[in-house]
Write a protein that holds these residues in place. Structure first.
Motif, PDB file in Angstrom:
ATOM      1  N   GLU A   1      -3.671  13.928  -7.525  1.00 54.71           N
ATOM      2  CA  GLU A   1      -3.306  14.140  -5.114  1.00 54.71           C
ATOM      3  C   GLU A   1      -3.687  12.514  -5.091  1.00 54.71           C
ATOM      4  O   GLU A   1      -4.583  12.118  -5.752  1.00 54.71           O
ATOM      5  CB  GLU A   1      -4.118  15.553  -5.363  1.00 54.71           C
ATOM      6  N   VAL A   2      -2.870  12.080  -4.274  1.00 51.36           N
ATOM      7  CA  VAL A   2      -3.291  11.046  -3.749  1.00 51.36           C
ATOM      8  C   VAL A   2      -3.422  11.150  -1.736  1.00 51.36           C
ATOM      9  O   VAL A   2      -2.791  11.559  -1.765  1.00 51.36           O
ATOM     10  CB  VAL A   2      -1.953   9.887  -3.880  1.00 51.36           C
ATOM     11  N   GLY A   3      -4.392   9.993  -1.516  1.00 51.66           N
ATOM     12  CA  GLY A   3      -4.562  10.019  -0.219  1.00 51.66           C
ATOM     13  C   GLY A   3      -4.300   8.547   0.442  1.00 51.66           C
ATOM     14  O   GLY A   3      -4.664   7.283  -0.595  1.00 51.66           O
ATOM     15  N   ALA A   4      -3.339   8.021   1.415  1.00 49.53           N
ATOM     16  CA  ALA A   4      -4.118   6.560   2.223  1.00 49.53           C
ATOM     17  C   ALA A   4      -4.035   6.863   3.092  1.00 49.53           C
ATOM     18  O   ALA A   4      -4.069   7.286   4.332  1.00 49.53           O
ATOM     19  CB  ALA A   4      -2.416   6.396   1.574  1.00 49.53           C
ATOM     20  N   MET A   5      -5.446   5.995   3.544  1.00 52.20           N
ATOM     21  CA  MET A   5      -6.249   5.572   4.411  1.00 52.20           C
ATOM     22  C   MET A   5      -6.305   4.206   5.435  1.00 52.20           C
ATOM     23  O   MET A   5      -6.071   3.584   4.483  1.00 52.20           O
ATOM     24  CB  MET A   5      -7.908   5.815   4.228  1.00 52.20           C
ATOM     25  N   ASP A   6      -5.517   4.393   6.474  1.00 49.81           N
ATOM     26  CA  ASP A   6      -5.338   3.169   7.446  1.00 49.81           C
ATOM     27  C   ASP A   6      -6.167   2.358   8.197  1.00 49.81           C
ATOM     28  O   ASP A   6      -6.678   3.737   8.757  1.00 49.81           O
ATOM     29  CB  ASP A   6      -3.862   3.638   7.732  1.00 49.81           C
ATOM     30  N   LEU A   7      -7.116   1.567   8.188  1.00 49.17           N
ATOM     31  CA  LEU A   7      -7.946   1.196   8.589  1.00 49.17           C
ATOM     32  C   LEU A   7      -7.422  -0.108   9.419  1.00 49.17           C
ATOM     33  O   LEU A   7      -8.373  -0.435   9.498  1.00 49.17           O
ATOM     34  CB  LEU A   7      -8.802   0.651   7.308  1.00 49.17           C
ATOM     35  N   ASP A   8      -6.162  -0.895   9.051  1.00 50.18           N
ATOM     36  CA  ASP A   8      -5.783  -1.764   9.725  1.00 50.18           C
ATOM     37  C   ASP A   8      -5.490  -0.453  11.458  1.00 50.18           C
ATOM     38  O   ASP A   8      -4.667  -0.147  12.177  1.00 50.18           O
ATOM     39  CB  ASP A   8      -4.188  -1.927   9.695  1.00 50.18           C
ATOM     40  N   ILE A   9      -6.491  -0.992  12.558  1.00 49.81           N
ATOM     41  CA  ILE A   9      -6.354  -0.518  13.504  1.00 49.81           C
ATOM     42  C   ILE A   9      -5.828  -0.349  14.306  1.00 49.81           C
ATOM     43  O   ILE A   9      -5.771   0.661  15.190  1.00 49.81           O
ATOM     44  CB  ILE A   9      -8.101   0.253  14.141  1.00 49.81           C
ATOM     45  N   CYS A  10      -5.593  -1.933  14.524  1.00 49.89           N
ATOM     46  CA  CYS A  10      -5.156  -2.775  16.351  1.00 49.89           C
ATOM     47  C   CYS A  10      -3.504  -1.937  15.717  1.00 49.89           C
ATOM     48  O   CYS A  10      -3.160  -2.659  16.532  1.00 49.89           O
ATOM     49  CB  CYS A  10      -5.397  -3.901  16.054  1.00 49.89           C
TER      50      CYS A  10
ATOM     51  N   THR B   1       1.241  -1.058  -0.046  1.00 41.94           N
ATOM     52  CA  THR B   1      -0.147  -0.176  -0.100  1.00 41.94           C
ATOM     53  C   THR B   1       0.473   0.638  -0.095  1.00 41.94           C
ATOM     54  O   THR B   1       0.904   2.009  -0.576  1.00 41.94           O
ATOM     55  CB  THR B   1      -0.844  -0.326   1.201  1.00 41.94           C
ATOM     56  N   SER B   2       2.300   1.226   0.759  1.00 43.68           N
ATOM     57  CA  SER B   2       2.713   2.621   1.018  1.00 43.68           C
ATOM     58  C   SER B   2       3.045   2.475  -0.286  1.00 43.68           C
ATOM     59  O   SER B   2       3.169   3.932  -0.999  1.00 43.68           O
ATOM     60  CB  SER B   2       3.803   2.575   1.923  1.00 43.68           C
ATOM     61  N   MET B   3       4.265   1.596  -1.060  1.00 45.35           N
ATOM     62  CA  MET B   3       4.890   1.978  -2.736  1.00 45.35           C
ATOM     63  C   MET B   3       3.908   2.000  -3.252  1.00 45.35           C
ATOM     64  O   MET B   3       3.975   2.753  -4.408  1.00 45.35           O
ATOM     65  CB  MET B   3       5.338   0.305  -2.132  1.00 45.35           C
ATOM     66  N   LEU B   4       2.399   1.770  -3.146  1.00 45.15           N
ATOM     67  CA  LEU B   4       1.286   2.300  -4.542  1.00 45.15           C
ATOM     68  C   LEU B   4       1.553   3.904  -4.368  1.00 45.15           C
ATOM     69  O   LEU B   4       0.886   3.602  -5.446  1.00 45.15           O
ATOM     70  CB  LEU B   4       0.190   0.814  -3.853  1.00 45.15           C
ATOM     71  N   SER B   5       0.454   3.788  -2.884  1.00 48.78           N
ATOM     72  CA  SER B   5       0.897   5.209  -2.693  1.00 48.78           C
ATOM     73  C   SER B   5       1.849   6.236  -3.293  1.00 48.78           C
ATOM     74  O   SER B   5       1.810   7.836  -3.873  1.00 48.78           O
ATOM     75  CB  SER B   5       0.865   5.761  -1.265  1.00 48.78           C
ATOM     76  N   TRP B   6       3.512   5.490  -3.008  1.00 46.33           N
ATOM     77  CA  TRP B   6       4.649   6.797  -3.656  1.00 46.33           C
ATOM     78  C   TRP B   6       3.996   6.698  -4.788  1.00 46.33           C
ATOM     79  O   TRP B   6       4.672   7.950  -5.854  1.00 46.33           O
ATOM     80  CB  TRP B   6       6.030   5.824  -3.193  1.00 46.33           C
ATOM     81  N   ALA B   7       4.455   5.823  -4.806  1.00 46.10           N
ATOM     82  CA  ALA B   7       4.100   4.909  -7.384  1.00 46.10           C
ATOM     83  C   ALA B   7       3.414   6.099  -7.844  1.00 46.10           C
ATOM     84  O   ALA B   7       3.682   6.500  -8.750  1.00 46.10           O
ATOM     85  CB  ALA B   7       3.796   3.890  -7.282  1.00 46.10           C
ATOM     86  N   ILE B   8       1.951   6.449  -7.352  1.00 46.78           N
ATOM     87  CA  ILE B   8       1.179   7.472  -7.681  1.00 46.78           C
ATOM     88  C   ILE B   8       1.387   8.124  -8.095  1.00 46.78           C
ATOM     89  O   ILE B   8       1.194   8.967  -8.533  1.00 46.78           O
ATOM     90  CB  ILE B   8      -0.425   6.959  -7.374  1.00 46.78           C
ATOM     91  N   ALA B   9       1.799   9.045  -6.452  1.00 51.43           N
ATOM     92  CA  ALA B   9       1.649  10.123  -6.353  1.00 51.43           C
ATOM     93  C   ALA B   9       3.429  10.556  -6.773  1.00 51.43           C
ATOM     94  O   ALA B   9       3.439  12.123  -6.968  1.00 51.43           O
ATOM     95  CB  ALA B   9       2.178  10.284  -4.680  1.00 51.43           C
ATOM     96  N   ALA B  10       3.653   9.813  -7.347  1.00 48.12           N
ATOM     97  CA  ALA B  10       5.193   9.894  -8.125  1.00 48.12           C
ATOM     98  C   ALA B  10       5.038  11.034  -9.809  1.00 48.12           C
ATOM     99  O   ALA B  10       5.735  11.580 -10.219  1.00 48.12           O
ATOM    100  CB  ALA B  10       5.927   9.364  -8.319  1.00 48.12           C
ATOM    101  N   ASP B  11       3.474  10.233  -9.464  1.00 49.09           N
ATOM    102  CA  ASP B  11       3.035  11.399 -11.355  1.00 49.09           C
ATOM    103  C   ASP B  11       2.222  13.043 -10.219  1.00 49.09           C
ATOM    104  O   ASP B  11       1.890  12.634  -9.793  1.00 49.09           O
ATOM    105  CB  ASP B  11       1.772  10.985 -11.693  1.00 49.09           C
ATOM    106  N   GLU B  12       3.019  13.961 -10.491  1.00 51.26           N
ATOM    107  CA  GLU B  12       2.824  15.526  -9.666  1.00 51.26           C
ATOM    108  C   GLU B  12       1.486  16.011 -10.143  1.00 51.26           C
ATOM    109  O   GLU B  12       1.641  16.884  -9.409  1.00 51.26           O
ATOM    110  CB  GLU B  12       4.269  15.888  -9.773  1.00 51.26           C
ATOM    111  N   GLU B  13       1.095  15.593 -10.681  1.00 49.40           N
ATOM    112  CA  GLU B  13      -0.278  16.433 -11.309  1.00 49.40           C
ATOM    113  C   GLU B  13      -1.244  15.237 -10.637  1.00 49.40           C
ATOM    114  O   GLU B  13      -2.901  16.030 -11.112  1.00 49.40           O
ATOM    115  CB  GLU B  13       0.012  16.502 -12.207  1.00 49.40           C
TER     116      GLU B  13
END
Length: 344
Positions: free
Chosen positions: A100-109, A86-98
């Motif tokens: 806007e990306v959000g990452a939501m962490d629902l692993d509550i515990c 998930t973190s690498m997917l977020s970084w990879a998509i956000a590498a396109d500066e055009e």
């Protein structure tokens, strides 16, 4: 009296801690499920809660309509590198500066995205009239996690289903993402409370689908099959399967050797059997773990790694699949903040 206020009033009358798998007093099934039998709150929940559509859905819809693409990352099995991917997917998509990306962490515990994405341990969630502000780790990459609300990194979250559902609703309803191109949602292993809550709520407001992460071994594929069955029963489109830790990359010679042998054909064979798209295989590079621990982008540090190229190929395939769906997505078939930090 507003429905949300009525729910809060009933919650204040509950006489004991909710049992495991409690649907929550806000649910239409409150007091009626098997978990409710023998609970001292059963009569309170079943007789006083207003029935009908979830009063939070219109607010969630309003908040989510500014997000073009919404992707769930699921696994069914712990330890397959789902949060790492998930973190690498977020970084990879956000590498396109055009974008806007959000990452939501629902692993509550076990919230880990803040560390993996490089958010400071001193960060807190700020609240304004517009809602909760995500923490930005790059100009175009924000993250929201319960990890920002805990008093310290060692505090355990010991919640039953109703409280988890309340937090998920708050993340969907109250976080001020603004206009996003992608929202990537990291979920815990399994097919339980968090999955039921997020899939039912997000399906109502439009979701592109689920990305399922596995490793090559049959013991992981067994649980992934359950996750696929869950998605189909919940009416969530399966965007594809990615096979993580598929081989080992030597940091010195860049050679790839097999560590977890695919005894039954691995993710590719599974996808062939179940008629699901196979997005690709990603080898294990020990430097991925180093970058996650340091909160750095693996692609910025080790762009020449075979793992980096494999991940980017998966991301390209995923974006092709997602952006082939009409914008807005589609489907295939009152937080209690005691002990959390939220600053005005």
């Amino acid at each position: 009296m507003a429905p949300s206020q009525q729910v809060q009033d009933v919650e204040s009358q509950l006489v004991e801690e909710a049992p495991e798998h409690c649907p929550g007093p806000q649910s239409e099934l409150a007091g009626k499920q098997d978990a409710c039998q023998g609970c001292a709150n059963q009569e309170i929940c079943s007789t006083q809660i207003p029935k009908g559509p979830d009063p939070d859905l219109p607010q969630i819809y309003t908040r989510m309509q500014g997000i073009r693409h919404k992707i769930l990352v699921l696994s069914g099995k712990g330890g397959v590198g789902k949060s790492t991917f998930t973190s690498m997917l977020s970084w990879a998509i956000a590498a396109d500066e055009e974008l806007e990306v959000g990452a939501m962490d629902l692993d509550i515990c076990g919230p880990s995205l803040p560390r993996m994405l490089g958010a400071s341990s001193n960060e807190t969630v700020h609240q304004s009239n517009a809602g909760w502000s995500p923490v930005y780790v790059a100009d175009n990459l924000g993250v929201m996690s319960i990890g920002f609300m805990l008093p310290d990194d060692e505090t355990a979250v010991i919640w039953r289903g109703a409280k988890k559902t309340g937090l998920i609703k708050s993340f969907l309803r109250d976080v001020d993402w603004g206009a996003l191109d992608y929202l990537v949602v990291d979920t815990p292993p399994g097919t339980s409370d968090e999955h039921l809550s997020v899939t039912s709520l997000m399906k109502e407001v439009g979701i592109d689908g689920a990305l399922i992460v596995t490793t090559p071994q049959e013991v992981a594929l067994l649980d992934v099959r359950k996750e696929i069955d869950f998605c189909r029963k919940a009416g969530i489109k399966i965007l594809g399967v990615v096979e993580n830790m598929s081989g080992f990359v030597c940091p010195g010679c860049k050679g790839v050797s097999q560590i977890f042998k695919a005894t039954t054909g691995g993710g590719a064979k599974l996808c062939e059997e179940l008629a699901i798209r196979f997005l690709g295989s990603v080898p294990l590079d020990p430097r991925i773990g180093q970058c996650c621990d340091a909160g750095e982008s693996f692609f910025d540090r080790y762009a020449d790694s075979p793992a980096a190229g494999a991940i980017l190929d998966v991301v390209d395939s995923l974006r092709d699949e997602v952006e082939g769906v009409a914008d807005g997505g589609g489907s295939e078939n009152g937080l209690d903040v005691d002990g959390l930090r939220i600053e005005d």
